[in-house]
Write a protein that holds these residues in place. Structure first.
Motif, PDB file in Angstrom:
ATOM      1  N   HIS A   5       0.828  -1.054   0.069  1.00  0.00           N
ATOM      2  CA  HIS A   5      -0.003  -0.016  -0.165  1.00  0.00           C
ATOM      3  C   HIS A   5       0.810   1.265  -0.120  1.00  0.00           C
ATOM      4  O   HIS A   5       2.114   1.174   0.578  1.00  0.00           O
ATOM      5  N   TRP A   6       0.427   2.173  -0.553  1.00  0.00           N
ATOM      6  CA  TRP A   6       1.118   3.767  -0.721  1.00  0.00           C
ATOM      7  C   TRP A   6       0.924   4.504   0.533  1.00  0.00           C
ATOM      8  O   TRP A   6      -0.371   4.435   0.949  1.00  0.00           O
ATOM      9  N   PHE A  10       2.677   9.968   1.369  1.00  0.00           N
ATOM     10  CA  PHE A  10       3.460  10.035   0.019  1.00  0.00           C
ATOM     11  C   PHE A  10       2.493  10.367  -1.204  1.00  0.00           C
ATOM     12  O   PHE A  10       2.820  11.135  -1.908  1.00  0.00           O
ATOM     13  N   LEU A  11       1.132  10.027  -1.121  1.00  0.00           N
ATOM     14  CA  LEU A  11       0.125  10.358  -2.097  1.00  0.00           C
ATOM     15  C   LEU A  11      -0.211  11.738  -1.770  1.00  0.00           C
ATOM     16  O   LEU A  11      -0.279  12.537  -3.000  1.00  0.00           O
ATOM     17  N   LEU A  63       7.556   6.974   2.300  1.00  0.00           N
ATOM     18  CA  LEU A  63       7.606   5.882   1.224  1.00  0.00           C
ATOM     19  C   LEU A  63       8.873   4.930   1.574  1.00  0.00           C
ATOM     20  O   LEU A  63       8.742   3.843   1.561  1.00  0.00           O
TER      21      LEU A  63
END
Length: 74
Positions: A5-6, A10-11, A63
């Motif tokens: 999963h990100w 980070f997103l 990340l």
């Protein structure tokens, strides 16, 4: 095997960096000259591009930490 999963941070910072980079490119192109006099300056474009780089680096940090934690098996 668990799915990767990100991290939300980070997103978030990647999206913020992309928006800042696009705004910086638009400022370099002179598209913001009619919006505000400060945005008509070339340094406004540089400021937005540098802010975009900072956002990308800030998003890469969690990340990398997530990848290191997955490698350790945590």
């Amino acid at each position: 095997m668990t799915p990767h999963h990100w991290p939300w941070t980070f997103l978030f910072f990647s999206a913020l960096g992309a928006v800042s980079l696009l705004a910086g490119i638009a400022a370099f192109a002179g598209l913001f000259a009619n919006v505000h006099p400060l945005l008509a300056d070339e340094m406004a474009g540089w400021g937005l591009v540098v802010s975009a780089i900072a956002c990308f680096l800030s998003g890469a940090f969690p990340l990398v930490l997530r990848r290191l934690a997955e490698r350790e098996g945590a």
